[in-house]
Design an enzyme around this catalytic site. Structure first.
Site, PDB file in Angstrom:
ATOM      1  N   TYR A 139      -2.550   2.831 -27.141  1.00  9.65           N
ATOM      2  CA  TYR A 139      -3.335   2.904 -26.399  1.00  9.65           C
ATOM      3  C   TYR A 139      -4.877   1.786 -26.570  1.00  9.65           C
ATOM      4  CZ  TYR A 139      -1.851   6.288 -22.594  1.00  9.65           C
ATOM      5  OH  TYR A 139      -0.954   6.503 -21.930  1.00  9.65           O
ATOM      6  N   GLU A 256      -4.362  15.690 -20.430  1.00  9.15           N
ATOM      7  CA  GLU A 256      -4.251  16.037 -21.980  1.00  9.15           C
ATOM      8  C   GLU A 256      -5.308  17.048 -22.417  1.00  9.15           C
ATOM      9  OE1 GLU A 256      -6.648  12.678 -25.875  1.00  9.15           O
ATOM     10  OE2 GLU A 256      -6.672  12.506 -23.295  1.00  9.15           O
TER      11      GLU A 256
END
Length: 403
Positions: A139, A256
């Site tokens: 990311y 997450e």
């Protein structure tokens, strides 16, 4: 809300405890207590083998929402939410090796189940469930960390073979040096800006000359974070469709912090116990430190109840991941400060002061490594500033920050 465990959960607790005692032997026994944030360099080979042992035992993928069979089509045994908490508690109590498959099991797998095609789920989930394929997350970039929408890594699809060529740089990539695959957020639409034109790609790490991993040495002396350079790396899989990468990436971040948050807190409790023991060993004479330790204990209990409340909520809470990150990031950083405060001046002595020949990372004790690593807790995984913006804009409906 009732957080108590039923008879089925307690029966599972006995089975989990017995399995761990039976299998944490030989090379795995030597890896007990190894790994985790700040110590990911420890026992990597044994921990990777342990991941496969967990797969053979059916302990990976317990919370995957997949259909078919007693454990779902792709996972192993399917456990209720309280069952997953029971397993997490017993795993932590046994001080089993820190997981190297966390990113694949808890981040990518739920994302594939929510956004991936049946073919992608069939291809990738079994390897994660067997503990055979490890993943990392691509990311952040040097110019796009907390502001993720500013990424510049590109992926160009070749119409001749249908493959994407990925070019760019990612940074702060945890466990990249050991991963087999990386899920990469890249710009697939030329000239696109911000959230538009992004795609969520699956990239094989073993591509000599096309993927390079460079460990980043931290002030704790370890290198669990990395820079990853892609130079025309090939990717055949795009999750959720081309151009939908931002939605998939945000969906992943929402997934997450689940049961893994409770696992993390159990580790925090063990660290707090060590700090309290150090305070007692030093004479327990400072009332200010005693008050700070009591506050740490109370805040940890509060975080646990908040995590259980969030997990038990049927409606979901869009701000829950950000609230959880703010809570544990600040808490853990303060614990690191306490870890050195209770020991006094001796905590400031590093290996160079008494044994210059000892490698820096080996000379640090647990409390010193805890202090140094936790300086990053309020930054990585989304800085405190970004988490507060998310809560303000998406939960409270306050005006967006001008850009």
């Amino acid at each position: 809300m009732d957080f108590s465990f039923g008879a089925e959960d307690e029966a599972l607790r006995g089975r989990a405890r017995a399995w761990l005692a039976e299998h944490l032997v030989g090379p795995y026994e030597e890896a007990i207590g190894l790994g985790g944030p700040g110590s990911e360099h420890e026992g990597v080979g044994a921990r990777r083998a342990w991941e496969r042992e967990l797969g053979r035992g059916g302990w990976i993928g317990q919370g995957w929402e997949a259909e078919g069979g007693p454990g779902g089509a792709y996972g192993n045994r399917r456990l209720s939410l309280t069952g997953q908490v029971v397993w997490a508690e017993e795993y932590a109590a046994a001080r089993a090796p820190a997981r190297v498959g966390h990113i694949g099991e808890n981040l990518l797998a739920p994302t594939l189940i929510a956004y991936g095609s049946p073919e992608q789920r069939a291809r990738f989930l079994p390897g994660i469930a067997r503990g055979e394929e490890l993943w990392c997350q691509g990311y952040s970039e040097p110019g796009a960390g907390s502001d993720l929408a500013g990424i510049r890594t590109t992926a160009v699809r070749d119409p001749a073979d249908g493959l994407y060529r990925v070019t760019g740089q990612k940074i702060w990539t945890s466990l990249a040096q050991d991963a087999d695959w990386c899920f990469v957020l890249a710009r697939t639409e030329a000239g696109s800006r911000r959230h538009r034109g992004l795609s969520f790609l699956l990239v094989r790490m073993d591509q000599p000359g096309k993927v390079e991993v460079r460990p980043i040495r931290q002030m704790s002396g370890t290198s669990e974070f990395n820079e990853v350079f892609f130079d025309g790396a090939l990717a055949a899989e795009v999750v959720g469709g081309e151009g939908n990468g931002w939605s998939v990436a945000m969906g992943l971040l929402a997934l997450e912090r689940g049961v893994s948050t409770l696992v993390q807190q159990i580790g925090f409790a063990a660290e707090l116990q060590r700090v309290v023991a150090a305070y007692v060993a030093a004479g327990a004479g400072d009332p200010v430190l005693r008050e700070r330790l009591v506050r740490q204990w109370a805040e940890l209990r509060t975080m646990r109840w908040n995590a259980l409340r969030t997990l038990g909520s049927r409606d979901g809470d869009p701000g829950a991941p950000s609230v959880a990150k703010l809570l544990w990031g600040g808490w853990h950083r303060r614990l690191g400060e306490l870890a050195v405060a209770v020991r006094g001046a001796v905590a400031t002595a590093g290996p160079a002061d008494w044994a210059p020949e000892v490698p820096y990372e080996l000379g640090l004790d647990e409390e010193q490594r805890l202090f140094l690593f936790t300086r990053a807790d309020t930054i990585y995984g989304g800085s405190d500033e970004i988490q507060r913006n998310i809560i303000a804009e998406r939960v409270l409906g306050l005006p967006k920050e001008s850009r």
